[in-house]
Design an enzyme around this catalytic site. Sequence first.
Site, PDB file in Angstrom:
ATOM      1  N   LYS A 119       0.882  -1.179  -0.069  1.00  0.00           N
ATOM      2  CA  LYS A 119      -0.062  -0.065   0.068  1.00  0.00           C
ATOM      3  C   LYS A 119       1.042   1.181   0.181  1.00  0.00           C
ATOM      4  CE  LYS A 119      -4.099  -2.112   1.911  1.00  0.00           C
ATOM      5  NZ  LYS A 119      -5.293  -2.113   2.572  1.00  0.00           N
ATOM      6  N   GLU A 167      -2.645   6.933   8.010  1.00  0.00           N
ATOM      7  CA  GLU A 167      -3.680   8.037   7.374  1.00  0.00           C
ATOM      8  C   GLU A 167      -4.574   8.508   8.199  1.00  0.00           C
ATOM      9  OE1 GLU A 167      -6.204   5.371   4.730  1.00  0.00           O
ATOM     10  OE2 GLU A 167      -4.546   4.690   3.467  1.00  0.00           O
ATOM     11  N   HIS A 183     -15.655  -4.306   8.096  1.00  0.00           N
ATOM     12  CA  HIS A 183     -14.806  -3.945   6.703  1.00  0.00           C
ATOM     13  C   HIS A 183     -15.054  -4.809   5.534  1.00  0.00           C
ATOM     14  CE1 HIS A 183     -12.976  -0.638   9.086  1.00  0.00           C
ATOM     15  NE2 HIS A 183     -12.094  -1.643   9.777  1.00  0.00           N
ATOM     16  N   ARG A 209      -7.695  -7.774  -9.769  1.00  0.00           N
ATOM     17  CA  ARG A 209      -8.424  -8.961  -9.976  1.00  0.00           C
ATOM     18  C   ARG A 209      -9.973  -8.668 -10.061  1.00  0.00           C
ATOM     19  NH1 ARG A 209     -11.121  -8.778  -5.048  1.00  0.00           N
ATOM     20  NH2 ARG A 209     -10.075  -8.045  -3.417  1.00  0.00           N
TER      21      ARG A 209
HETATM   22  P1  ADP Z   1      -8.315  -3.824   3.415  1.00  0.00           P
HETATM   23  O1  ADP Z   1      -7.300  -3.986   2.079  1.00  0.00           O
HETATM   24  O2  ADP Z   1      -7.671  -4.287   4.288  1.00  0.00           O
HETATM   25  O3  ADP Z   1      -9.456  -4.180   2.943  1.00  0.00           O
HETATM   26  P2  ADP Z   1      -8.590  -0.922   3.009  1.00  0.00           P
HETATM   27  O4  ADP Z   1      -7.662   0.018   2.667  1.00  0.00           O
HETATM   28  O5  ADP Z   1      -9.119  -1.362   1.716  1.00  0.00           O
HETATM   29  O6  ADP Z   1      -8.043  -2.247   3.749  1.00  0.00           O
HETATM   30  O7  ADP Z   1      -9.883  -0.397   4.029  1.00  0.00           O
HETATM   31  C1  ADP Z   1     -11.029  -1.395   4.217  1.00  0.00           C
HETATM   32  C2  ADP Z   1     -11.745  -0.451   4.724  1.00  0.00           C
HETATM   33  O8  ADP Z   1     -11.768   0.459   5.885  1.00  0.00           O
HETATM   34  C3  ADP Z   1     -12.606   0.744   3.841  1.00  0.00           C
HETATM   35  O9  ADP Z   1     -13.245  -0.063   2.952  1.00  0.00           O
HETATM   36  C4  ADP Z   1     -13.212   1.718   4.789  1.00  0.00           C
HETATM   37  O10 ADP Z   1     -14.379   0.927   5.226  1.00  0.00           O
HETATM   38  C5  ADP Z   1     -11.981   1.630   6.083  1.00  0.00           C
HETATM   39  N1  ADP Z   1     -11.066   2.518   5.579  1.00  0.00           N
HETATM   40  C6  ADP Z   1     -10.004   2.411   5.426  1.00  0.00           C
HETATM   41  N2  ADP Z   1      -9.256   3.731   5.480  1.00  0.00           N
HETATM   42  C7  ADP Z   1      -9.924   4.557   5.814  1.00  0.00           C
HETATM   43  C8  ADP Z   1      -9.581   5.943   6.465  1.00  0.00           C
HETATM   44  N3  ADP Z   1      -8.445   6.554   5.962  1.00  0.00           N
HETATM   45  N4  ADP Z   1     -10.803   6.329   7.111  1.00  0.00           N
HETATM   46  C9  ADP Z   1     -11.688   5.891   7.327  1.00  0.00           C
HETATM   47  N5  ADP Z   1     -12.129   4.561   7.035  1.00  0.00           N
HETATM   48  C10 ADP Z   1     -11.175   3.777   6.486  1.00  0.00           C
END
Ligand code: ADP
Length: 502
Positions: free
Chosen positions: A115, A199, A234, A290
Amino acid sequence: MKSVLIANRGEIAVRIIRACRELGIRSIAVYSDADAEALHTRLADEAYRLGPAPSSESYLRTDRILDVARESGAEGIHPGYGFMAERAEFAKAVVDAGLVFIGPSPATIDMMGDKTRARTRMEAAGVPIVPGTTTPLADAAEAEAVAESMGYPVLLKAAAGGGGKGMRVAEDASRIRPSFEAAAREAKSAFGDGSIYIEKYLSRPRHIEIQVLGDLHGGVVHLGERECSIQRRHQKLVEEAPSVVLDPETRAAMGEAAVRAAQAVEYAGAGTIEFLWQDGDFFFLEMNTRIQVEHPVTELVTGIDLVEWQLRVARGEALPWTQEGIRIEGHAIECRITSEDPDDGFLPSTGTIRYLELPQGPGVRWDGGVAAGTEVGLHYDPLLGKVIAWGADRATAIERMDRALREFVLVGVEHCGPFHRRVLAEEDFRAGNLSIRYLEEHPELTRAPENGDALQRLAAAAAVLLEDERRRTLAPPRIRPGAGGAPRSAWQEAFAPGASEY
Ligand code: ADP
Protein backbone atom coordinates in the site's frame (compact mmCIF):
# COMPACT_ATOMS: atom_id res chain seq x y z
CA MET A 1 -6.13 -20.11 -25.36
CA LYS A 2 -8.50 -23.05 -25.52
CA SER A 3 -8.28 -24.37 -21.97
CA VAL A 4 -8.23 -22.62 -18.61
CA LEU A 5 -7.55 -23.98 -15.15
CA ILE A 6 -9.55 -22.25 -12.44
CA ALA A 7 -7.48 -21.99 -9.29
CA ASN A 8 -10.41 -21.24 -7.02
CA ARG A 9 -13.68 -22.57 -5.64
CA GLY A 10 -17.22 -21.47 -4.82
CA GLU A 11 -19.26 -18.95 -6.73
CA ILE A 12 -16.34 -17.30 -8.53
CA ALA A 13 -15.11 -20.64 -9.88
CA VAL A 14 -18.63 -21.32 -11.18
CA ARG A 15 -18.77 -17.81 -12.69
CA ILE A 16 -15.49 -18.40 -14.56
CA ILE A 17 -16.58 -21.86 -15.76
CA ARG A 18 -19.67 -20.22 -17.27
CA ALA A 19 -17.63 -17.57 -19.09
CA CYS A 20 -15.23 -20.24 -20.40
CA ARG A 21 -18.10 -22.31 -21.71
CA GLU A 22 -19.62 -19.36 -23.56
CA LEU A 23 -16.25 -18.68 -25.22
CA GLY A 24 -15.69 -22.34 -26.14
CA ILE A 25 -12.80 -22.65 -23.68
CA ARG A 26 -12.30 -25.99 -21.89
CA SER A 27 -12.69 -25.40 -18.12
CA ILE A 28 -10.51 -27.30 -15.69
CA ALA A 29 -11.49 -27.21 -12.02
CA VAL A 30 -9.39 -28.15 -9.02
CA TYR A 31 -10.92 -29.19 -5.72
CA SER A 32 -10.00 -29.91 -2.13
CA ASP A 33 -11.27 -33.08 -0.48
CA ALA A 34 -14.00 -31.03 1.20
CA ASP A 35 -15.12 -29.87 -2.27
CA ALA A 36 -15.21 -33.26 -4.05
CA GLU A 37 -18.94 -32.83 -4.64
CA ALA A 38 -19.00 -29.03 -4.87
CA LEU A 39 -20.83 -27.21 -7.63
CA HIS A 40 -17.66 -25.97 -9.36
CA THR A 41 -16.24 -29.52 -9.31
CA ARG A 42 -19.39 -30.81 -10.97
CA LEU A 43 -19.87 -28.04 -13.52
CA ALA A 44 -16.36 -27.85 -14.98
CA ASP A 45 -15.44 -29.86 -18.07
CA GLU A 46 -12.78 -31.61 -15.98
CA ALA A 47 -11.98 -31.65 -12.29
CA TYR A 48 -8.76 -32.62 -10.50
CA ARG A 49 -8.20 -33.36 -6.84
CA LEU A 50 -5.64 -31.09 -5.19
CA GLY A 51 -4.45 -33.68 -2.73
CA PRO A 52 -4.32 -34.40 0.95
CA ALA A 53 -3.40 -30.95 2.31
CA PRO A 54 -5.84 -29.59 4.91
CA SER A 55 -8.84 -28.32 2.98
CA SER A 56 -8.20 -24.72 3.93
CA GLU A 57 -4.76 -24.89 2.34
CA SER A 58 -5.36 -27.04 -0.74
CA TYR A 59 -6.16 -24.06 -2.96
CA LEU A 60 -2.91 -22.37 -1.94
CA ARG A 61 -0.66 -25.12 -3.30
CA THR A 62 1.19 -23.59 -6.25
CA ASP A 63 3.11 -26.81 -6.96
CA ARG A 64 -0.01 -28.94 -7.14
CA ILE A 65 -1.94 -26.40 -9.22
CA LEU A 66 0.91 -26.25 -11.75
CA ASP A 67 1.08 -30.08 -11.82
CA VAL A 68 -2.61 -30.21 -12.67
CA ALA A 69 -2.13 -27.54 -15.34
CA ARG A 70 0.56 -29.69 -16.96
CA GLU A 71 -1.39 -32.91 -16.61
CA SER A 72 -4.58 -31.41 -18.04
CA GLY A 73 -2.93 -29.38 -20.78
CA ALA A 74 -4.28 -26.06 -19.46
CA GLU A 75 -3.02 -23.05 -21.39
CA GLY A 76 -4.14 -20.40 -18.92
CA ILE A 77 -4.85 -20.07 -15.19
CA HIS A 78 -7.61 -17.89 -13.77
CA PRO A 79 -7.12 -17.19 -10.06
CA GLY A 80 -10.58 -15.72 -9.32
CA TYR A 81 -10.43 -13.57 -6.17
CA GLY A 82 -8.88 -14.36 -2.81
CA PHE A 83 -6.47 -17.32 -2.49
CA MET A 84 -3.91 -16.84 -5.31
CA ALA A 85 -5.38 -13.80 -7.07
CA GLU A 86 -3.11 -11.18 -5.55
CA ARG A 87 0.02 -13.23 -4.92
CA ALA A 88 2.67 -11.93 -7.27
CA GLU A 89 4.81 -15.08 -6.71
CA PHE A 90 1.96 -17.26 -7.93
CA ALA A 91 1.42 -15.14 -11.06
CA LYS A 92 5.16 -15.32 -11.70
CA ALA A 93 5.26 -19.10 -11.25
CA VAL A 94 2.40 -19.41 -13.76
CA VAL A 95 4.16 -17.22 -16.32
CA ASP A 96 7.49 -19.01 -15.73
CA ALA A 97 5.73 -22.32 -16.44
CA GLY A 98 4.87 -20.95 -19.88
CA LEU A 99 1.18 -20.45 -19.09
CA VAL A 100 -1.06 -17.40 -19.38
CA PHE A 101 -1.92 -15.79 -16.04
CA ILE A 102 -5.39 -14.28 -16.38
CA GLY A 103 -4.73 -11.03 -14.63
CA PRO A 104 -2.16 -8.24 -14.65
CA SER A 105 1.61 -8.80 -14.70
CA PRO A 106 3.34 -10.06 -11.54
CA ALA A 107 5.15 -6.69 -11.30
CA THR A 108 1.84 -4.80 -11.23
CA ILE A 109 0.37 -7.13 -8.58
CA ASP A 110 3.51 -6.71 -6.50
CA MET A 111 3.49 -2.91 -6.76
CA MET A 112 -0.21 -2.54 -5.89
CA GLY A 113 -0.03 -5.16 -3.12
CA ASP A 114 2.19 -2.88 -1.10
CA LYS A 115 0.00 0.00 0.00
CA THR A 116 2.82 2.45 0.63
CA ARG A 117 4.37 1.84 -2.80
CA ALA A 118 0.93 2.04 -4.40
CA ARG A 119 0.26 5.36 -2.65
CA THR A 120 3.58 6.76 -3.86
CA ARG A 121 2.86 5.65 -7.42
CA MET A 122 -0.69 7.01 -7.39
CA GLU A 123 0.38 10.37 -6.00
CA ALA A 124 2.95 10.62 -8.81
CA ALA A 125 0.20 9.84 -11.36
CA GLY A 126 -1.90 12.71 -10.02
CA VAL A 127 -4.45 10.52 -8.23
CA PRO A 128 -5.53 12.04 -4.88
CA ILE A 129 -4.64 9.75 -1.94
CA VAL A 130 -5.96 9.73 1.65
CA PRO A 131 -3.70 12.23 3.50
CA GLY A 132 -0.91 10.46 5.40
CA THR A 133 2.51 8.88 4.88
CA THR A 134 3.71 7.05 1.77
CA THR A 135 6.51 5.18 3.53
CA PRO A 136 6.38 2.78 6.49
CA LEU A 137 6.85 4.25 9.96
CA ALA A 138 10.12 3.40 11.72
CA ASP A 139 8.54 2.96 15.17
CA ALA A 140 5.80 4.06 17.54
CA ALA A 141 7.64 7.31 18.24
CA GLU A 142 7.51 8.29 14.58
CA ALA A 143 3.82 7.33 14.47
CA GLU A 144 3.25 9.65 17.43
CA ALA A 145 5.12 12.55 15.79
CA VAL A 146 3.27 12.17 12.45
CA ALA A 147 -0.13 11.85 14.16
CA GLU A 148 0.61 14.94 16.23
CA SER A 149 1.31 17.00 13.11
CA MET A 150 -1.68 15.55 11.15
CA GLY A 151 -4.18 15.79 13.97
CA TYR A 152 -6.30 12.97 15.44
CA PRO A 153 -8.04 10.63 14.74
CA VAL A 154 -5.63 8.66 12.57
CA LEU A 155 -5.67 5.17 11.11
CA LEU A 156 -2.63 2.89 11.35
CA LYS A 157 -2.52 0.48 8.44
CA ALA A 158 -0.43 -2.49 7.36
CA ALA A 159 1.48 -1.82 4.12
CA ALA A 160 0.85 -5.45 3.15
CA GLY A 161 -2.77 -5.24 4.39
CA GLY A 162 -5.91 -6.86 3.10
CA GLY A 163 -9.25 -8.00 4.46
CA GLY A 164 -9.19 -5.29 7.11
CA LYS A 165 -6.28 -6.95 8.96
CA GLY A 166 -3.51 -4.93 10.60
CA MET A 167 -5.66 -1.80 10.81
CA ARG A 168 -6.16 0.24 14.02
CA VAL A 169 -7.75 3.61 14.74
CA ALA A 170 -6.05 5.94 17.21
CA GLU A 171 -8.59 8.45 18.49
CA ASP A 172 -6.10 10.50 20.49
CA ALA A 173 -2.47 10.64 21.66
CA SER A 174 -3.05 8.10 24.44
CA ARG A 175 -3.97 5.43 21.84
CA ILE A 176 -1.22 5.86 19.29
CA ARG A 177 1.45 3.61 20.84
CA PRO A 178 -0.84 0.68 21.73
CA SER A 179 -2.56 0.96 18.32
CA PHE A 180 0.75 0.99 16.47
CA GLU A 181 1.96 -2.06 18.35
CA ALA A 182 -1.29 -3.98 17.88
CA ALA A 183 -1.41 -3.20 14.13
CA ALA A 184 2.24 -4.19 13.64
CA ARG A 185 1.78 -7.44 15.55
CA GLU A 186 -1.35 -8.37 13.60
CA ALA A 187 0.28 -7.47 10.26
CA LYS A 188 3.37 -9.48 11.10
CA SER A 189 1.36 -12.60 11.89
CA ALA A 190 -1.10 -12.21 8.98
CA PHE A 191 1.27 -11.13 6.20
CA GLY A 192 4.75 -11.85 7.56
CA ASP A 193 5.42 -8.12 7.22
CA GLY A 194 4.80 -5.75 10.11
CA SER A 195 5.30 -2.48 8.16
CA ILE A 196 2.77 0.16 9.23
CA TYR A 197 1.92 3.54 7.75
CA ILE A 198 -0.52 6.22 8.78
CA GLU A 199 -3.63 7.75 7.20
CA LYS A 200 -6.03 10.45 8.27
CA TYR A 201 -9.10 8.69 9.68
CA LEU A 202 -12.09 10.00 7.75
CA SER A 203 -15.14 10.41 9.97
CA ARG A 204 -18.03 9.39 7.72
CA PRO A 205 -16.78 8.46 4.24
CA ARG A 206 -18.50 6.47 1.54
CA HIS A 207 -16.70 3.61 -0.19
CA ILE A 208 -16.92 4.21 -3.94
CA GLU A 209 -14.80 2.26 -6.39
CA ILE A 210 -14.21 2.44 -10.13
CA GLN A 211 -14.04 -0.64 -12.35
CA VAL A 212 -11.31 -0.48 -14.98
CA LEU A 213 -10.46 -2.73 -17.92
CA GLY A 214 -7.12 -2.62 -19.68
CA ASP A 215 -5.72 -4.57 -22.60
CA LEU A 216 -2.21 -5.59 -23.62
CA HIS A 217 -2.03 -2.81 -26.23
CA GLY A 218 -2.24 0.18 -23.88
CA GLY A 219 -6.02 0.54 -24.02
CA VAL A 220 -7.79 1.39 -20.73
CA VAL A 221 -11.42 2.31 -20.07
CA HIS A 222 -13.41 2.64 -16.88
CA LEU A 223 -16.87 1.16 -16.44
CA GLY A 224 -18.24 3.59 -13.90
CA GLU A 225 -18.50 3.27 -10.14
CA ARG A 226 -19.90 0.92 -7.52
CA GLU A 227 -20.88 2.11 -4.08
CA CYS A 228 -19.97 -0.43 -1.40
CA SER A 229 -20.50 1.57 1.78
CA ILE A 230 -22.61 -1.02 3.57
CA GLN A 231 -19.94 -3.01 5.35
CA ARG A 232 -19.65 -5.05 8.50
CA ARG A 233 -16.14 -5.18 9.97
CA HIS A 234 -14.77 -3.83 6.66
CA GLN A 235 -16.48 -6.62 4.73
CA LYS A 236 -18.86 -5.44 2.03
CA LEU A 237 -22.44 -6.75 2.24
CA VAL A 238 -24.47 -4.64 -0.21
CA GLU A 239 -23.12 -3.01 -3.37
CA GLU A 240 -24.79 -0.90 -6.00
CA ALA A 241 -24.13 0.90 -9.27
CA PRO A 242 -24.26 3.78 -9.84
CA SER A 243 -23.77 5.67 -6.55
CA VAL A 244 -26.54 8.15 -5.71
CA VAL A 245 -24.09 10.68 -4.37
CA LEU A 246 -21.91 11.40 -7.40
CA ASP A 247 -22.70 14.34 -9.65
CA PRO A 248 -21.61 14.02 -13.29
CA GLU A 249 -18.45 16.11 -12.75
CA THR A 250 -17.20 14.08 -9.76
CA ARG A 251 -18.07 10.86 -11.57
CA ALA A 252 -16.02 11.94 -14.57
CA ALA A 253 -13.13 13.09 -12.36
CA MET A 254 -13.05 9.78 -10.46
CA GLY A 255 -13.23 7.82 -13.70
CA GLU A 256 -10.36 9.80 -15.19
CA ALA A 257 -8.28 9.37 -12.02
CA ALA A 258 -8.91 5.60 -12.15
CA VAL A 259 -7.85 5.42 -15.79
CA ARG A 260 -4.67 7.40 -14.96
CA ALA A 261 -4.01 5.00 -12.08
CA ALA A 262 -4.39 1.96 -14.35
CA GLN A 263 -2.24 3.49 -17.07
CA ALA A 264 0.47 4.32 -14.54
CA VAL A 265 0.95 0.59 -13.88
CA GLU A 266 0.26 -0.59 -17.47
CA TYR A 267 -2.77 -2.43 -16.24
CA ALA A 268 -4.14 -5.36 -18.25
CA GLY A 269 -7.41 -7.11 -17.42
CA ALA A 270 -10.13 -6.22 -14.93
CA GLY A 271 -9.15 -4.16 -11.90
CA THR A 272 -10.71 -1.89 -9.32
CA ILE A 273 -9.55 1.41 -7.95
CA GLU A 274 -11.10 1.90 -4.53
CA PHE A 275 -11.75 5.41 -3.24
CA LEU A 276 -13.14 6.94 -0.09
CA TRP A 277 -15.50 9.83 -0.82
CA GLN A 278 -16.35 12.47 1.73
CA ASP A 279 -18.04 15.87 1.30
CA GLY A 280 -17.39 15.95 -2.43
CA ASP A 281 -13.70 14.95 -2.24
CA PHE A 282 -12.38 11.53 -3.15
CA PHE A 283 -9.18 9.77 -2.14
CA PHE A 284 -7.40 6.68 -3.48
CA LEU A 285 -7.63 3.81 -0.99
CA GLU A 286 -6.17 0.84 -2.84
CA MET A 287 -6.21 -1.03 -6.11
CA ASN A 288 -7.51 -4.58 -6.32
CA THR A 289 -5.69 -6.28 -9.16
CA ARG A 290 -8.35 -8.91 -9.83
CA ILE A 291 -12.04 -9.47 -10.45
CA GLN A 292 -14.18 -8.47 -7.45
CA VAL A 293 -17.10 -10.15 -5.74
CA GLU A 294 -19.32 -7.20 -6.65
CA HIS A 295 -18.48 -7.16 -10.39
CA PRO A 296 -22.03 -8.22 -11.47
CA VAL A 297 -23.59 -4.83 -10.65
CA THR A 298 -21.24 -3.24 -13.18
CA GLU A 299 -22.08 -5.95 -15.71
CA LEU A 300 -25.80 -5.26 -15.34
CA VAL A 301 -25.55 -1.50 -15.85
CA THR A 302 -22.97 -1.61 -18.68
CA GLY A 303 -23.94 -4.83 -20.46
CA ILE A 304 -20.25 -5.80 -20.49
CA ASP A 305 -19.25 -9.28 -19.30
CA LEU A 306 -16.16 -8.63 -17.20
CA VAL A 307 -15.01 -12.24 -16.88
CA GLU A 308 -15.38 -12.74 -20.63
CA TRP A 309 -13.17 -9.67 -21.13
CA GLN A 310 -10.59 -10.92 -18.66
CA LEU A 311 -10.28 -13.99 -20.86
CA ARG A 312 -10.32 -12.03 -24.13
CA VAL A 313 -7.66 -9.59 -22.91
CA ALA A 314 -5.48 -12.49 -21.77
CA ARG A 315 -5.79 -13.93 -25.29
CA GLY A 316 -4.43 -10.66 -26.67
CA GLU A 317 -7.63 -9.04 -27.90
CA ALA A 318 -7.88 -5.26 -27.89
CA LEU A 319 -10.76 -3.56 -26.05
CA PRO A 320 -13.37 -2.55 -28.64
CA TRP A 321 -14.69 0.53 -26.80
CA THR A 322 -13.76 4.16 -26.48
CA GLN A 323 -14.59 5.77 -23.12
CA GLU A 324 -17.55 7.56 -24.74
CA GLY A 325 -18.82 4.19 -25.95
CA ILE A 326 -19.36 2.93 -22.38
CA ARG A 327 -22.92 3.66 -21.31
CA ILE A 328 -24.44 3.21 -17.86
CA GLU A 329 -28.07 2.20 -17.93
CA GLY A 330 -30.43 1.77 -14.98
CA HIS A 331 -29.45 0.69 -11.48
CA ALA A 332 -28.16 -2.58 -10.05
CA ILE A 333 -27.86 -3.84 -6.46
CA GLU A 334 -26.06 -6.90 -5.12
CA CYS A 335 -26.73 -8.62 -1.79
CA ARG A 336 -24.07 -11.06 -0.65
CA ILE A 337 -25.59 -14.21 0.80
CA THR A 338 -23.23 -15.59 3.44
CA SER A 339 -23.66 -18.53 5.81
CA GLU A 340 -23.73 -16.15 8.77
CA ASP A 341 -26.65 -15.83 11.14
CA PRO A 342 -27.82 -12.22 11.18
CA ASP A 343 -29.96 -12.93 14.24
CA ASP A 344 -26.97 -14.21 16.20
CA GLY A 345 -24.24 -11.63 15.68
CA PHE A 346 -23.38 -12.94 12.19
CA LEU A 347 -22.06 -16.14 13.75
CA PRO A 348 -20.84 -18.52 11.02
CA SER A 349 -23.34 -21.33 10.47
CA THR A 350 -22.47 -24.81 9.20
CA GLY A 351 -24.43 -27.78 7.91
CA THR A 352 -25.78 -29.35 4.74
CA ILE A 353 -27.95 -27.32 2.40
CA ARG A 354 -31.07 -29.45 2.38
CA TYR A 355 -33.25 -27.34 0.18
CA LEU A 356 -32.53 -24.42 -2.13
CA GLU A 357 -34.99 -22.38 -4.09
CA LEU A 358 -33.40 -19.62 -6.12
CA PRO A 359 -34.91 -16.24 -7.01
CA GLN A 360 -35.94 -15.82 -10.63
CA GLY A 361 -37.90 -13.49 -12.84
CA PRO A 362 -37.32 -10.14 -14.54
CA GLY A 363 -34.10 -8.29 -13.69
CA VAL A 364 -32.85 -10.89 -11.20
CA ARG A 365 -29.57 -12.81 -11.30
CA TRP A 366 -28.12 -15.42 -8.94
CA ASP A 367 -24.37 -16.08 -8.96
CA GLY A 368 -23.90 -18.98 -6.60
CA GLY A 369 -21.42 -21.66 -5.65
CA VAL A 370 -23.74 -24.04 -3.82
CA ALA A 371 -26.59 -26.44 -4.51
CA ALA A 372 -28.94 -28.62 -2.47
CA GLY A 373 -26.67 -31.22 -0.86
CA THR A 374 -23.66 -28.90 -0.49
CA GLU A 375 -21.85 -29.19 2.86
CA VAL A 376 -21.09 -25.77 4.31
CA GLY A 377 -18.14 -26.00 6.69
CA LEU A 378 -15.76 -23.59 8.35
CA HIS A 379 -12.82 -24.16 5.98
CA TYR A 380 -13.71 -21.36 3.61
CA ASP A 381 -15.12 -17.91 3.18
CA PRO A 382 -18.83 -17.93 4.14
CA LEU A 383 -19.99 -16.49 0.80
CA LEU A 384 -22.61 -18.87 -0.67
CA GLY A 385 -23.66 -16.68 -3.56
CA LYS A 386 -25.04 -13.32 -4.56
CA VAL A 387 -28.47 -12.04 -5.52
CA ILE A 388 -28.22 -9.21 -8.04
CA ALA A 389 -31.18 -7.13 -9.18
CA TRP A 390 -31.43 -4.60 -12.00
CA GLY A 391 -34.08 -1.92 -12.45
CA ALA A 392 -34.58 1.11 -14.68
CA ASP A 393 -34.00 3.22 -11.57
CA ARG A 394 -32.87 2.67 -7.97
CA ALA A 395 -36.37 2.39 -6.50
CA THR A 396 -37.27 -0.35 -8.99
CA ALA A 397 -34.02 -2.20 -8.31
CA ILE A 398 -34.77 -2.10 -4.54
CA GLU A 399 -38.29 -3.49 -5.02
CA ARG A 400 -37.00 -6.22 -7.30
CA MET A 401 -34.29 -7.18 -4.85
CA ASP A 402 -36.81 -7.41 -2.03
CA ARG A 403 -39.09 -9.52 -4.20
CA ALA A 404 -36.13 -11.77 -5.13
CA LEU A 405 -35.09 -12.20 -1.49
CA ARG A 406 -38.65 -13.20 -0.59
CA GLU A 407 -38.47 -15.95 -3.20
CA PHE A 408 -35.09 -17.17 -1.99
CA VAL A 409 -35.33 -20.23 0.29
CA LEU A 410 -32.23 -21.91 1.65
CA VAL A 411 -32.66 -24.55 4.33
CA GLY A 412 -29.93 -26.29 6.31
CA VAL A 413 -27.66 -23.40 7.28
CA GLU A 414 -28.47 -19.95 8.56
CA HIS A 415 -27.80 -17.19 6.07
CA CYS A 416 -27.91 -13.40 6.02
CA GLY A 417 -30.84 -13.05 3.58
CA PRO A 418 -33.24 -11.74 6.27
CA PHE A 419 -30.70 -9.04 7.18
CA HIS A 420 -30.73 -7.76 3.60
CA ARG A 421 -34.49 -7.40 3.64
CA ARG A 422 -34.22 -5.25 6.77
CA VAL A 423 -31.65 -3.03 5.03
CA LEU A 424 -33.83 -2.68 1.92
CA ALA A 425 -36.72 -1.45 4.08
CA GLU A 426 -34.65 1.01 6.11
CA GLU A 427 -35.24 4.74 5.49
CA ASP A 428 -31.63 5.94 5.21
CA PHE A 429 -30.86 3.13 2.78
CA ARG A 430 -33.91 4.04 0.71
CA ALA A 431 -32.85 7.69 0.73
CA GLY A 432 -29.31 6.75 -0.28
CA ASN A 433 -27.95 8.26 2.92
CA LEU A 434 -25.00 5.89 3.29
CA SER A 435 -21.51 5.81 4.76
CA ILE A 436 -19.14 3.10 5.89
CA ARG A 437 -20.62 3.71 9.38
CA TYR A 438 -24.09 2.72 8.16
CA LEU A 439 -24.35 -0.47 10.23
CA GLU A 440 -22.87 1.17 13.34
CA GLU A 441 -25.51 3.85 12.94
CA HIS A 442 -28.25 1.23 12.48
CA PRO A 443 -27.45 -1.50 15.03
CA GLU A 444 -31.09 -2.68 14.97
CA LEU A 445 -30.47 -4.14 11.49
CA THR A 446 -27.96 -6.66 12.83
CA ARG A 447 -30.23 -7.76 15.70
CA ALA A 448 -33.00 -10.34 15.57
CA PRO A 449 -36.44 -8.77 15.18
CA GLU A 450 -38.87 -9.25 18.10
CA ASN A 451 -41.02 -11.97 16.56
CA GLY A 452 -38.32 -13.48 14.37
CA ASP A 453 -39.26 -14.40 10.85
CA ALA A 454 -41.97 -16.76 12.01
CA LEU A 455 -43.54 -17.27 8.63
CA GLN A 456 -40.22 -17.77 6.89
CA ARG A 457 -39.17 -20.36 9.44
CA LEU A 458 -42.43 -22.21 9.00
CA ALA A 459 -41.97 -22.24 5.23
CA ALA A 460 -38.42 -23.52 5.70
CA ALA A 461 -39.59 -26.37 7.92
CA ALA A 462 -42.18 -27.36 5.33
CA ALA A 463 -39.50 -27.32 2.63
CA VAL A 464 -37.37 -29.76 4.64
CA LEU A 465 -40.25 -32.19 4.97
CA LEU A 466 -40.87 -31.94 1.24
CA GLU A 467 -37.20 -32.60 0.48
CA ASP A 468 -37.10 -35.62 2.81
CA GLU A 469 -40.09 -37.05 0.99
CA ARG A 470 -38.44 -36.48 -2.38
CA ARG A 471 -35.20 -38.12 -1.23
CA ARG A 472 -37.00 -41.24 -0.13
CA THR A 473 -38.06 -41.80 -3.72
CA LEU A 474 -34.56 -41.30 -5.20
CA ALA A 475 -31.61 -43.69 -5.19
CA PRO A 476 -28.57 -42.36 -3.29
CA PRO A 477 -25.90 -40.81 -5.58
CA ARG A 478 -22.83 -42.88 -6.46
CA ILE A 479 -19.37 -41.54 -7.34
CA ARG A 480 -17.18 -43.23 -9.91
CA PRO A 481 -13.68 -42.06 -10.79
CA GLY A 482 -13.34 -40.88 -14.40
CA ALA A 483 -10.31 -40.91 -16.71
CA GLY A 484 -7.10 -39.14 -15.74
CA GLY A 485 -7.78 -39.45 -12.04
CA ALA A 486 -10.62 -36.94 -12.26
CA PRO A 487 -13.62 -38.36 -10.45
CA ARG A 488 -16.88 -37.69 -12.20
CA SER A 489 -19.87 -36.90 -10.12
CA ALA A 490 -22.97 -39.03 -10.05
CA TRP A 491 -24.65 -36.10 -11.72
CA GLN A 492 -22.22 -36.11 -14.65
CA GLU A 493 -22.51 -39.86 -15.01
CA ALA A 494 -26.28 -39.66 -15.07
CA PHE A 495 -26.39 -37.03 -17.78
CA ALA A 496 -23.45 -38.04 -19.98
CA PRO A 497 -22.03 -41.44 -19.02
CA GLY A 498 -18.43 -41.68 -20.18
CA ALA A 499 -18.38 -38.33 -22.00
CA SER A 500 -16.37 -35.30 -20.97
CA GLU A 501 -18.99 -32.88 -22.29
CA TYR A 502 -22.61 -32.69 -21.28
P1 ADP B 1 -8.08 -3.78 3.30
O1 ADP B 1 -7.15 -3.88 2.12
O2 ADP B 1 -7.53 -4.45 4.53
O3 ADP B 1 -9.48 -4.18 2.97
P2 ADP B 1 -8.65 -0.96 2.91
O4 ADP B 1 -7.57 0.02 2.84
O5 ADP B 1 -9.30 -1.37 1.62
O6 ADP B 1 -8.12 -2.24 3.71
O7 ADP B 1 -9.78 -0.45 3.89
C1 ADP B 1 -10.87 -1.27 4.25
C2 ADP B 1 -11.99 -0.43 4.81
O8 ADP B 1 -11.56 0.30 5.98
C3 ADP B 1 -12.53 0.64 3.87
O9 ADP B 1 -13.50 0.14 2.98
C4 ADP B 1 -13.11 1.62 4.86
O10 ADP B 1 -14.34 1.12 5.33
C5 ADP B 1 -12.13 1.60 6.03
N1 ADP B 1 -11.05 2.61 5.88
C6 ADP B 1 -9.87 2.44 5.25
N2 ADP B 1 -9.13 3.57 5.29
C7 ADP B 1 -9.85 4.49 5.97
C8 ADP B 1 -9.63 5.87 6.35
N3 ADP B 1 -8.49 6.50 6.07
N4 ADP B 1 -10.61 6.49 7.05
C9 ADP B 1 -11.76 5.85 7.37
N5 ADP B 1 -12.02 4.57 7.05
C10 ADP B 1 -11.09 3.89 6.35
